[in-house]
Design a protein around this motif. Structure first.
Motif, PDB file in Angstrom:
ATOM      1  N   LEU A 191      96.523  34.081  99.903  1.00 19.42           N
ATOM      2  CA  LEU A 191      96.085  34.418 101.254  1.00 19.42           C
ATOM      3  C   LEU A 191      96.163  35.912 101.515  1.00 19.42           C
ATOM      4  N   VAL A 192      97.296  36.545 101.138  1.00 19.41           N
ATOM      5  CA  VAL A 192      97.426  37.969 101.437  1.00 19.41           C
ATOM      6  C   VAL A 192      96.511  38.809 100.547  1.00 19.41           C
ATOM      7  N   THR A 193      96.305  38.383  99.295  1.00 18.34           N
ATOM      8  CA  THR A 193      95.411  39.126  98.409  1.00 18.34           C
ATOM      9  C   THR A 193      93.965  38.953  98.856  1.00 18.34           C
ATOM     10  N   ALA A 194      93.610  37.740  99.271  1.00 16.32           N
ATOM     11  CA  ALA A 194      92.276  37.522  99.829  1.00 16.32           C
ATOM     12  C   ALA A 194      92.110  38.319 101.111  1.00 16.32           C
ATOM     13  N   GLY A 195      93.197  38.411 101.897  1.00 16.90           N
ATOM     14  CA  GLY A 195      93.154  39.218 103.109  1.00 16.90           C
ATOM     15  C   GLY A 195      92.910  40.680 102.807  1.00 16.90           C
ATOM     16  N   SER A 196      93.481  41.159 101.704  1.00 20.87           N
ATOM     17  CA  SER A 196      93.234  42.534 101.270  1.00 20.87           C
ATOM     18  C   SER A 196      91.772  42.727 100.886  1.00 20.87           C
ATOM     19  N   ALA A 197      91.239  41.760 100.141  1.00 14.82           N
ATOM     20  CA  ALA A 197      89.866  41.872  99.657  1.00 14.82           C
ATOM     21  C   ALA A 197      88.839  41.648 100.764  1.00 14.82           C
ATOM     22  N   ILE A 198      89.107  40.679 101.634  1.00 14.19           N
ATOM     23  CA  ILE A 198      88.151  40.323 102.683  1.00 14.19           C
ATOM     24  C   ILE A 198      88.372  41.222 103.892  1.00 14.19           C
ATOM     25  N   GLY A 199      87.402  42.055 104.183  1.00 15.56           N
ATOM     26  CA  GLY A 199      87.549  42.971 105.309  1.00 15.56           C
ATOM     27  C   GLY A 199      86.206  43.497 105.752  1.00 15.56           C
TER      28      GLY A 199
ATOM     29  N   ILE B 276      98.070  33.424 109.395  1.00 18.53           N
ATOM     30  CA  ILE B 276      97.408  33.106 110.655  1.00 18.53           C
ATOM     31  C   ILE B 276      95.966  33.584 110.645  1.00 18.53           C
ATOM     32  N   MET B 277      95.765  34.839 110.201  1.00 18.15           N
ATOM     33  CA  MET B 277      94.457  35.468 110.345  1.00 18.15           C
ATOM     34  C   MET B 277      93.410  34.955 109.362  1.00 18.15           C
ATOM     35  N   MET B 278      93.795  34.671 108.106  1.00 15.83           N
ATOM     36  CA  MET B 278      92.797  34.258 107.128  1.00 15.83           C
ATOM     37  C   MET B 278      92.168  32.901 107.452  1.00 15.83           C
ATOM     38  N   PRO B 279      92.960  31.860 107.772  1.00 17.46           N
ATOM     39  CA  PRO B 279      92.334  30.596 108.168  1.00 17.46           C
ATOM     40  C   PRO B 279      91.485  30.736 109.440  1.00 17.46           C
TER      41      PRO B 279
ATOM     42  N   THR C 213      94.898  32.468  90.224  1.00 15.87           N
ATOM     43  CA  THR C 213      94.924  33.126  91.528  1.00 15.87           C
ATOM     44  C   THR C 213      93.818  34.169  91.648  1.00 15.87           C
ATOM     45  N   ALA C 214      93.537  34.903  90.565  1.00 17.60           N
ATOM     46  CA  ALA C 214      92.449  35.889  90.599  1.00 17.60           C
ATOM     47  C   ALA C 214      91.115  35.208  90.841  1.00 17.60           C
ATOM     48  N   PHE C 215      90.924  34.067  90.209  1.00 17.94           N
ATOM     49  CA  PHE C 215      89.684  33.309  90.409  1.00 17.94           C
ATOM     50  C   PHE C 215      89.550  32.869  91.863  1.00 17.94           C
ATOM     51  N   TYR C 216      90.625  32.341  92.444  1.00 22.24           N
ATOM     52  CA  TYR C 216      90.596  31.885  93.833  1.00 22.24           C
ATOM     53  C   TYR C 216      90.313  33.041  94.788  1.00 22.24           C
ATOM     54  N   VAL C 217      90.959  34.190  94.550  1.00 30.43           N
ATOM     55  CA  VAL C 217      90.765  35.344  95.434  1.00 30.43           C
ATOM     56  C   VAL C 217      89.321  35.833  95.360  1.00 30.43           C
ATOM     57  N   ALA C 218      88.786  35.963  94.143  1.00 24.33           N
ATOM     58  CA  ALA C 218      87.402  36.416  93.986  1.00 24.33           C
ATOM     59  C   ALA C 218      86.430  35.426  94.605  1.00 24.33           C
ATOM     60  N   LEU C 219      86.715  34.148  94.453  1.00 22.11           N
ATOM     61  CA  LEU C 219      85.850  33.121  95.038  1.00 22.11           C
ATOM     62  C   LEU C 219      85.859  33.204  96.558  1.00 22.11           C
ATOM     63  N   ALA C 220      87.046  33.362  97.139  1.00 18.67           N
ATOM     64  CA  ALA C 220      87.155  33.466  98.592  1.00 18.67           C
ATOM     65  C   ALA C 220      86.459  34.718  99.101  1.00 18.67           C
TER      66      ALA C 220
END
Length: 410
Positions: free
Chosen positions: A18-26, A179-182, A255-262
């Motif tokens: 979640l936090v890594t996806a939060g970093s990537a998603i912006g 909280i923020m990512m979902p 986890t890298a796959f999940y983050v990139a996918l998200a």
């Protein structure tokens, strides 16, 4: 030398995702991806971007996460430890310094753009009814021409970011992202549904996925590659810093796959939602950086339910910008804490003040200092080019070389 302190870890693998996806998603996904898609031929850009994410982005995401977990320190401290372990040249420490300096520079102009979003979020609650094309364009131009408003919103966003980072890893960064990512995902799903029901989703799908290999040009390839680095937060120290809080049992590959996918999924969904609205109202997809701020308020003012959809959209963008800015501040703060023994609050104030001060120069580059050019570029464009087209790709190349040929195997 870095201070030896006990390393906090994420509460779970999903917390790290979640936090890594939060970093990537912006803003790279919500603000930059749509306008770059629009100005680079639509589907041609999307095709190259997806290839870059798959072939370059995911492997580098894995490599940078692995460096962080192995080093268990800030980006500079991590490289220092791994260099000593491998008996390698101290020159490799440049990876860490490029990362934390790049993050500081990016945060300075990222916060100014996020300030634009705060301004429009505040406006959106009053609605955009009866707004004309000329008024929408004039409103954005008026914002850029007002240094006091730009600096005020920039300051507000920096304070929001600093508040979360000062709270620490598990109590601040992890809790905010849980909280923020979902919430971000839920809002963008609502916008996709709206695009299907009330806008022109068919036109959006054709624009983004009707691939034409003949439209793939050199400029498109370079833009897509640079954006892949930017959107996955590669080479800016954030992934390395977050990886240092990851426990040894977690699978980096998965986890890298999940983050990139998200990250990629959110970018494509945001693009579809935005272009569905743009095409439904006959707006221009190649409007440049002002795409969502000059065209979407006009669309929200015309569409049924726009008084609700508009605020939801801008809240989504604020969430996305906030989670990414948190990751930009963390690497440098971690360095200050471990290298100089500062408290987390003092580190946040120090790094935040530096980014805020540089951000003032960025804000002034749109008005009072608009005539200031360095290498033919304004301050905003110069910092964007320096980080996304030079520093981040360079750091990514060095990471690949270090992991592949230098790092000691265990």
């Amino acid at each position: 030398m870095e201070t030896a302190t006990p390393r906090t870890h994420w509460s779970s693998r999903w917390a790290f995702i979640l936090v890594t996806a939060g970093s990537a998603i912006g803003l790279g996904n919500i603000w930059k991806f749509p306008y770059m898609t629009g100005t680079n031929g639509g589907s041609a850009f999307v095709l190259v971007y997806l290839l870059c994410i798959s072939c370059i982005g995911v492997p580098l995401l894995m490599a940078e996460t692995m460096l962080g977990r192995r080093g268990q320190a800030n980006p500079v401290g991590t490289m220092r430890r791994l260099i000593a372990e491998a008996g390698a040249s101290r020159a490799w420490i440049a990876i860490g310094f490029i990362g934390i300096l790049g993050a500081l520079i990016i945060l300075s102009f990222y916060s100014v753009v996020a300030g634009w979003i705060l301004e429009y979020a505040a406006r959106s609650f009053a609605g955009f009814a009866s707004l004309t094309r000329e008024q929408a364009s004039a409103n954005f131009s008026a914002l850029l021409a007002d240094p006091l408003r730009l600096i005020s919103w920039h300051t507000a966003f920096m304070l929001l970011t600093g508040w979360v980072v000062a709270s620490g890893v598990t109590s601040g960064i992890e809790r905010a992202n849980k909280i923020m990512m979902p919430a971000l995902f839920a809002i963008i799903v609502l916008l996709i549904i709206y695009g299907i029901v009330a806008a022109d989703m068919g036109a959006a799908l054709r624009f983004m996925f009707h691939f034409d290999l003949g439209a793939v040009r050199r400029e498109v390839v370079l833009s897509a590659m640079g954006h892949a680095f930017f959107t996955l937060s590669l080479g800016m120290g954030a992934i390395m810093a977050y990886g240092s809080y990851l426990d040894r049992e977690t699978s980096i590959t998965r986890t890298a796959f999940y983050v990139a996918l998200a990250d990629t999924g959110i970018a494509l969904m945001a693009g579809l939602a935005i272009f569905a609205i743009v095409f439904a109202h006959g707006l221009e997809p190649a409007s440049g950086p002002g795409l969502i701020l000059q065209t979407l308020p006009l669309a929200f003012g015309q569409m049924p339910g726009g008084i609700v959809v508009g605020p939801l959209f801008f809240i989504l963008v604020i969430f996305a910008a906030w989670t990414s800015s948190i990751s930009l501040m963390e690497p440098f703060c971690s360095f200050l804490i471990e290298r100089f023994g500062l408290s987390r609050r003092a580190a946040v104030v120090s790094m935040g003040f530096a980014a805020w001060l540089l951000g003032i120069a960025v804000a002034l580059s749109f008005n009072e200092w608009s005539g200031v050019k360095i290498l033919g570029l304004g301050i905003f464009d110069l910092l964007d080019t320096l980080t996304t087209k030079i520093m981040m790709p360079l750091a990514g190349l060095l990471i690949a070389l270090f992991v592949g040929w230098v790092m000691h195997r265990r």
